[in-house]
Design a protein around this motif. Structure first.
Motif, mmCIF file in Angstrom:
data_model
loop_
_atom_site.group_PDB
_atom_site.id
_atom_site.type_symbol
_atom_site.label_atom_id
_atom_site.label_comp_id
_atom_site.label_asym_id
_atom_site.label_seq_id
_atom_site.Cartn_x
_atom_site.Cartn_y
_atom_site.Cartn_z
ATOM 1 N N LEU A 32 11.529 -0.165 62.001
ATOM 2 C CA LEU A 32 11.418 0.129 63.428
ATOM 3 C C LEU A 32 9.999 0.543 63.824
ATOM 4 O O LEU A 32 9.566 0.290 64.953
ATOM 5 N N ALA A 33 9.290 1.185 62.906
ATOM 6 C CA ALA A 33 7.921 1.599 63.211
ATOM 7 C C ALA A 33 6.981 0.419 63.401
ATOM 8 O O ALA A 33 5.864 0.585 63.911
ATOM 9 N N ASP A 34 7.411 -0.776 63.027
ATOM 10 C CA ASP A 34 6.556 -1.959 63.143
ATOM 11 C C ASP A 34 6.779 -2.745 64.428
ATOM 12 O O ASP A 34 5.989 -3.630 64.760
ATOM 13 N N ALA A 111 11.246 8.246 67.425
ATOM 14 C CA ALA A 111 9.846 8.597 67.194
ATOM 15 C C ALA A 111 9.116 7.470 66.474
ATOM 16 O O ALA A 111 7.950 7.178 66.770
ATOM 17 N N SER A 112 9.786 6.815 65.532
ATOM 18 C CA SER A 112 9.173 5.679 64.833
ATOM 19 C C SER A 112 8.917 4.529 65.793
ATOM 20 O O SER A 112 7.850 3.902 65.766
ATOM 21 N N VAL A 118 5.436 5.971 60.802
ATOM 22 C CA VAL A 118 6.562 6.281 59.929
ATOM 23 C C VAL A 118 6.874 7.772 60.003
ATOM 24 O O VAL A 118 6.046 8.578 60.460
ATOM 25 N N PRO A 119 8.071 8.187 59.560
ATOM 26 C CA PRO A 119 8.424 9.620 59.638
ATOM 27 C C PRO A 119 7.442 10.536 58.932
ATOM 28 O O PRO A 119 7.225 11.671 59.375
ATOM 29 N N TYR A 155 0.495 12.503 67.826
ATOM 30 C CA TYR A 155 -0.064 11.163 67.977
ATOM 31 C C TYR A 155 0.317 10.550 69.333
ATOM 32 O O TYR A 155 1.403 10.806 69.859
ATOM 33 N N PRO A 156 -0.535 9.695 69.879
ATOM 34 C CA PRO A 156 -0.178 9.011 71.123
ATOM 35 C C PRO A 156 0.929 7.999 70.871
ATOM 36 O O PRO A 156 1.096 7.484 69.767
ATOM 37 N N THR A 157 1.695 7.708 71.921
ATOM 38 C CA THR A 157 2.713 6.676 71.807
ATOM 39 C C THR A 157 2.087 5.303 72.046
ATOM 40 O O THR A 157 0.998 5.179 72.624
#
Length: 402
Positions: A32-34, A111-112, A118-119, A155-157
Motif C-alpha cells: 500500500l505504501a507504493d 498512514a502507509s 512504510v510503518p 513526514y508530508p503526505t
C-alpha cells in the motif's frame, strides 16, 4: 484393526512457528505504501521512489474500501460482478494483489497510503502502541490519549506534495473524518469534502477529477469493515455491503472524465475468529500469557507485548510455547530485521523503535489473543485482522481507465 494408544501415551507438543517463515509485505514493489508514489509519478510529481509501475494518467482517483480483502473479493463474484470483472482472471481485467503492510490494520495502512512510507518510517506500527515518551498506550485509530499528530508522524503526505506541484487534490469522505488527527497526518493536502452517502461521494469524486487538467482524488468507504467486524465475512450483512460497494465502484467508474484512472483498493482483509478457547486465547484469564507483560498492545490478530524490565526473553519464550502453531512470535529486533515493518534490514526510525513491542505476535489460522476484561468490545468482534496471513495482508488494486 489398529489398537488404541495406551492412556499414558505421550503426544508431542506442536513445534512453535518460526518467525522466519512468516509472510512479509512486499514493501517497495507491491505494498500500500507504493500506490500513491506510483500514481504521483504518473502525474509528473518527482522524488517519490517505488518499483510499483503504474501507467501515467492526467487524472487519478483512489477509492479505498475499508476491509475489502483480495481473498474474500475473489470468493464472492456473484455479489461483486463489476469488481470481479476487473480481476486478472477476467477478460480484460488488469487488477493485482498488493500487501497491506504490518500490521494489516486501518491506522497503519492509511498512514502507509497517505505518506507513501512504510510503518517503520511513518511510525504508526499498530492499532494501539506504547508512547515511549509518556508510557501510555496510544490508540492510533481513535488518537487516545491526545498526542501531537505532527510530532508523532512528521513526514508530508503525498497529497501535500501533489498540491504543491500544482495538481488539484481532494479527499472525499465522511464529514466526521475531516478534523481527525489520523486525517491530518495521513490524508491531508488539498481540499477535504465531506459527504454522508456513498453515492454522493462517488459523484463528487468524479466532479473533482474533472475540475482540473491534472487532479488527484481520494475517496473512502468504511461500512464493509464494520459489518465484517460485527457479523463476520461469512455473513449476509457483509455480503450485502459488498454488493453495495460494487455498485458504488461502478457508479464512479461510469462518470470518469477523459484521461482518468480509477484505482480501487483496501487497507486490509479479514478473518472470522470462532468462539471458544480453542481459537480465542484470553490474555486477561491466562496467567502464563500475562506473566511479565507490563502493557498489552496491538489487537487480537497482531499483538505488541511490552515487558516488565528484564522479562522480555521470558515473555518471548512463553508466548512461543503457549501459542505454538497459532502464531509467529518474534522479538522486536527479529521482527524489524525480517521485514515486518519495512524492507528487511532497513531498520526503523529512531522515534518509532520504542513504539514496537519487546515481543511482536502475528497470529496464524483463525486464532486471536483477546482481552475480555480490558478490551471487551474488541474481544467480542467476529471478524478481525492485523496479521500477515494472505486473508488479511492481500488487498486488491483494481484499475479502470478512460
Amino acid at each position: 484393526m489398529a489398537q488404541p494408544a495406551p492412556a499414558d501415551a505421550h503426544w508431542p507438543e506442536p513445534a512453535p512457528l518460526d518467525p522466519r517463515t512468516a509472510p512479509v509485505p512486499a514493501y517497495g514493489t507491491a505494498s500500500l505504501a507504493d500506490v500513491l508514489p506510483a500514481v504521483a509519478t504518473g502525474l509528473g510529481i518527482p522524488g517519490l521512489a517505488t518499483r510499483l509501475d503504474l501507467p501515467p494518467a492526467d487524472r487519478a482517483c483512489v477509492f479505498l474500501v475499508d476491509g475489502l480483502g483480495w481473498d474474500v473479493l475473489r470468493a464472492h463474484p456473484e455479489h461483486a460482478p463489476f469488481l470481479t470483472s476487473l480481476l486478472p482472471s477476467s477478460t480484460g481485467g488488469s487488477g493485482q494483489p498488493l500487501t497491506s503492510g504490518f500490521p494489516s490494520t486501518t491506522a497503519t495502512s492509511l498512514a502507509s497510503v497517505g505518506t507513501g512510507r512504510v510503518p517503520a518510517a511513518h511510525g504508526l506500527p499498530g492499532y494501539a502502541v506504547l508512547d515511549p515518551d509518556s508510557g501510555a498506550l496510544m490508540n492510533q485509530l481513535r488518537w487516545q490519549p491526545w498526542t501531537d499528530p505532527h510530532a508523532w508522524q512528521p513526514y508530508p503526505t503525498v497529497f501535500q506534495l501533489a498540491q504543491a506541484a500544482g495538481v488539484e487534490t481532494s479527499q472525499v469522505s465522511a464529514p466526521h473524518f475531516e478534523h481527525t488527527p489520523l486525517t491530518k497526518i495521513a490524508l491531508s493536502g488539498g481540499t477535504f469534502l465531506g459527504r454522508l452517502s456513498g453515492e454522493d461521494r462517488m459523484d463528487l469524486a468524479a466532479q473533482r477529477l474533472a475540475a482540473a487538467d491534472r487532479s488527484l482524488v481520494y475517496t473512502y468507504y468504511a461500512d464493509l469493515d464494520g459489518n465484517g467486524h460485527r457479523y463476520g465475512v461469512d455473513s449476509g450483512a457483509w455480503r450485502g455491503q459488498l454488493a453495495y460497494v460494487d455498485r458504488l465502484a461502478q457508479r464512479l467508474a461510469g462518470q470518469l472524465p477523459p484521461r482518468s484512472v480509477l484505482y480501487v483498493t483496501a487497507d486490509h482483509g479479514m478473518v472470522d475468529v470462532p468462539a471458544g478457547p480453542e481459537a480465542r486465547f484470553d490474555f486477561d484469564e491466562d496467567w502464563e500469557l500475562s506473566a511479565g507483560v507490563r502493557t498489552l498492545g496491538g489487537e487480537g490478530r497482531a499483538r505488541h507485548l511490552y515487558a516488565v524490565p528484564g522479562a522480555a526473553s521470558d515473555v518471548h519464550a512463553v508466548w512461543r510455547e503457549v501459542l505454538a502453531e497459532h502464531a509467529w512470535v518474534a522479538t522486536r529486533d527479529e521482527a524489524i530485521a525480517l521485514g515486518w515493518f519495512g524492507p528487511p534490514g532497513a531498520g526503523v526510525d529512531d522515534r518509532v523503535y520504542g513504539r514496537i513491542g519487546d515481543v511482536v505476535v502475528a497470529m496464524n489460522g483463525s486464532a486471536a489473543v483477546v482481552a475480555t476484561t480490558t478490551e471487551p468490545k474488541e474481544s467480542a468482534l467476529i471478524g478481525m485482522h492485523g496479521s500477515v496471513t494472505a486473508a488479511e495482508q492481500l488487498v486488491p488494486l483494481l484499475e479502470v481507465r478512460t
